[in-house]
Design a protein around this motif. Structure first.
Motif, PDB file in Angstrom:
ATOM      1  N   ALA A  13       0.855  -1.187   0.000  1.00 28.57           N
ATOM      2  CA  ALA A  13       0.000   0.000   0.000  1.00 28.57           C
ATOM      3  C   ALA A  13       0.890   1.235   0.000  1.00 28.57           C
ATOM      4  N   LYS A  14       0.404   2.305  -0.576  1.00 31.90           N
ATOM      5  CA  LYS A  14       1.217   3.513  -0.687  1.00 31.90           C
ATOM      6  C   LYS A  14       1.175   4.368   0.574  1.00 31.90           C
ATOM      7  N   SER A  15       0.169   4.209   1.377  1.00 28.61           N
ATOM      8  CA  SER A  15      -0.010   5.030   2.566  1.00 28.61           C
ATOM      9  C   SER A  15       0.467   4.288   3.817  1.00 28.61           C
ATOM     10  N   ARG A  16       1.208   4.971   4.661  1.00 28.93           N
ATOM     11  CA  ARG A  16       1.651   4.368   5.920  1.00 28.93           C
ATOM     12  C   ARG A  16       0.451   4.082   6.824  1.00 28.93           C
ATOM     13  N   TYR A  17      -0.541   4.954   6.776  1.00 28.94           N
ATOM     14  CA  TYR A  17      -1.755   4.752   7.569  1.00 28.94           C
ATOM     15  C   TYR A  17      -2.450   3.466   7.147  1.00 28.94           C
ATOM     16  N   GLU A  18      -2.544   3.229   5.854  1.00 26.84           N
ATOM     17  CA  GLU A  18      -3.200   2.037   5.348  1.00 26.84           C
ATOM     18  C   GLU A  18      -2.453   0.770   5.772  1.00 26.84           C
ATOM     19  N   ILE A  19      -1.128   0.818   5.722  1.00 22.28           N
ATOM     20  CA  ILE A  19      -0.311  -0.326   6.159  1.00 22.28           C
ATOM     21  C   ILE A  19      -0.525  -0.584   7.649  1.00 22.28           C
ATOM     22  N   CYS A  20      -0.508   0.479   8.434  1.00 23.56           N
ATOM     23  CA  CYS A  20      -0.696   0.360   9.877  1.00 23.56           C
ATOM     24  C   CYS A  20      -2.065  -0.242  10.201  1.00 23.56           C
ATOM     25  N   THR A  21      -3.088   0.234   9.515  1.00 24.06           N
ATOM     26  CA  THR A  21      -4.443  -0.275   9.730  1.00 24.06           C
ATOM     27  C   THR A  21      -4.539  -1.745   9.337  1.00 24.06           C
ATOM     28  N   LEU A  22      -3.936  -2.108   8.210  1.00 25.28           N
ATOM     29  CA  LEU A  22      -3.949  -3.483   7.736  1.00 25.28           C
ATOM     30  C   LEU A  22      -3.280  -4.418   8.746  1.00 25.28           C
ATOM     31  N   VAL A  23      -2.111  -4.025   9.235  1.00 25.64           N
ATOM     32  CA  VAL A  23      -1.380  -4.843  10.211  1.00 25.64           C
ATOM     33  C   VAL A  23      -2.149  -4.936  11.524  1.00 25.64           C
ATOM     34  N   ALA A  24      -2.725  -3.823  11.972  1.00 25.86           N
ATOM     35  CA  ALA A  24      -3.465  -3.816  13.240  1.00 25.86           C
ATOM     36  C   ALA A  24      -4.690  -4.724  13.171  1.00 25.86           C
ATOM     37  N   LYS A  25      -5.422  -4.668  12.071  1.00 24.76           N
ATOM     38  CA  LYS A  25      -6.613  -5.519  11.932  1.00 24.76           C
ATOM     39  C   LYS A  25      -6.233  -6.995  11.889  1.00 24.76           C
ATOM     40  N   ARG A  26      -5.151  -7.311  11.168  1.00 20.18           N
ATOM     41  CA  ARG A  26      -4.718  -8.716  11.090  1.00 20.18           C
ATOM     42  C   ARG A  26      -4.217  -9.206  12.447  1.00 20.18           C
ATOM     43  N   ALA A  27      -3.489  -8.348  13.170  1.00 18.20           N
ATOM     44  CA  ALA A  27      -3.003  -8.725  14.500  1.00 18.20           C
ATOM     45  C   ALA A  27      -4.178  -8.978  15.441  1.00 18.20           C
ATOM     46  N   ASN A  28      -5.214  -8.177  15.317  1.00 16.38           N
ATOM     47  CA  ASN A  28      -6.411  -8.366  16.143  1.00 16.38           C
ATOM     48  C   ASN A  28      -7.063  -9.716  15.843  1.00 16.38           C
ATOM     49  N   ARG A  29      -7.102 -10.096  14.572  1.00 14.08           N
ATOM     50  CA  ARG A  29      -7.664 -11.404  14.205  1.00 14.08           C
ATOM     51  C   ARG A  29      -6.812 -12.552  14.755  1.00 14.08           C
ATOM     52  N   ILE A  30      -5.492 -12.375  14.733  1.00 12.92           N
ATOM     53  CA  ILE A  30      -4.601 -13.412  15.271  1.00 12.92           C
ATOM     54  C   ILE A  30      -4.841 -13.581  16.768  1.00 12.92           C
ATOM     55  N   VAL A  31      -4.983 -12.469  17.483  1.00 16.64           N
ATOM     56  CA  VAL A  31      -5.245 -12.520  18.925  1.00 16.64           C
ATOM     57  C   VAL A  31      -6.589 -13.208  19.185  1.00 16.64           C
ATOM     58  N   SER A  32      -7.555 -13.000  18.282  1.00 12.95           N
ATOM     59  CA  SER A  32      -8.884 -13.592  18.450  1.00 12.95           C
ATOM     60  C   SER A  32      -8.919 -15.081  18.124  1.00 12.95           C
ATOM     61  N   GLY A  33      -7.812 -15.623  17.601  1.00 11.04           N
ATOM     62  CA  GLY A  33      -7.751 -17.056  17.371  1.00 11.04           C
ATOM     63  C   GLY A  33      -7.540 -17.489  15.938  1.00 11.04           C
ATOM     64  N   SER A  34      -7.365 -16.559  15.019  1.00  6.69           N
ATOM     65  CA  SER A  34      -7.121 -16.906  13.627  1.00  6.69           C
ATOM     66  C   SER A  34      -5.766 -17.600  13.493  1.00  6.69           C
ATOM     67  N   GLN A  35      -5.684 -18.553  12.587  1.00  5.22           N
ATOM     68  CA  GLN A  35      -4.440 -19.289  12.371  1.00  5.22           C
ATOM     69  C   GLN A  35      -3.423 -18.414  11.636  1.00  5.22           C
ATOM     70  N   PRO A  36      -2.156 -18.469  12.025  1.00  2.70           N
ATOM     71  CA  PRO A  36      -1.111 -17.701  11.336  1.00  2.70           C
ATOM     72  C   PRO A  36      -0.931 -18.184   9.892  1.00  2.70           C
TER      73      PRO A  36
END
Length: 62
Positions: A13-36
């Motif tokens: 992604a071209k925006s740092r905000y978009e990258i940060c949001t993408l990583v944060a949402k995926r990390a939240n899913r991992i914490v919730s039990g999603s498989q790596p």
């Protein structure tokens, strides 16, 4: 801890905000039990999510 360059992340992604949001949402899913999805599992969810984004296994939503 990994320190990827913005040049490497700008392919996702071209925006740092978009990258940060993408990583944060995926990390939240991992914490919730999603498989790596990364080839080398990490111990921390944010690091795991960042690895997945770098490997191209997590993509931004349209």
């Amino acid at each position: 801890m990994i320190n990827p360059s913005f040049k490497e992340l700008s392919e996702v992604a071209k925006s740092r905000y978009e990258i940060c949001t993408l990583v944060a949402k995926r990390a939240n899913r991992i914490v919730s039990g999603s498989q790596p999805l990364a080839d080398k599992p990490q111990s921390k969810p944010v690091t795991e999510a960042l690895e997945e984004v770098i490997e191209g296994k997590v993509k931004k939503a349209l």
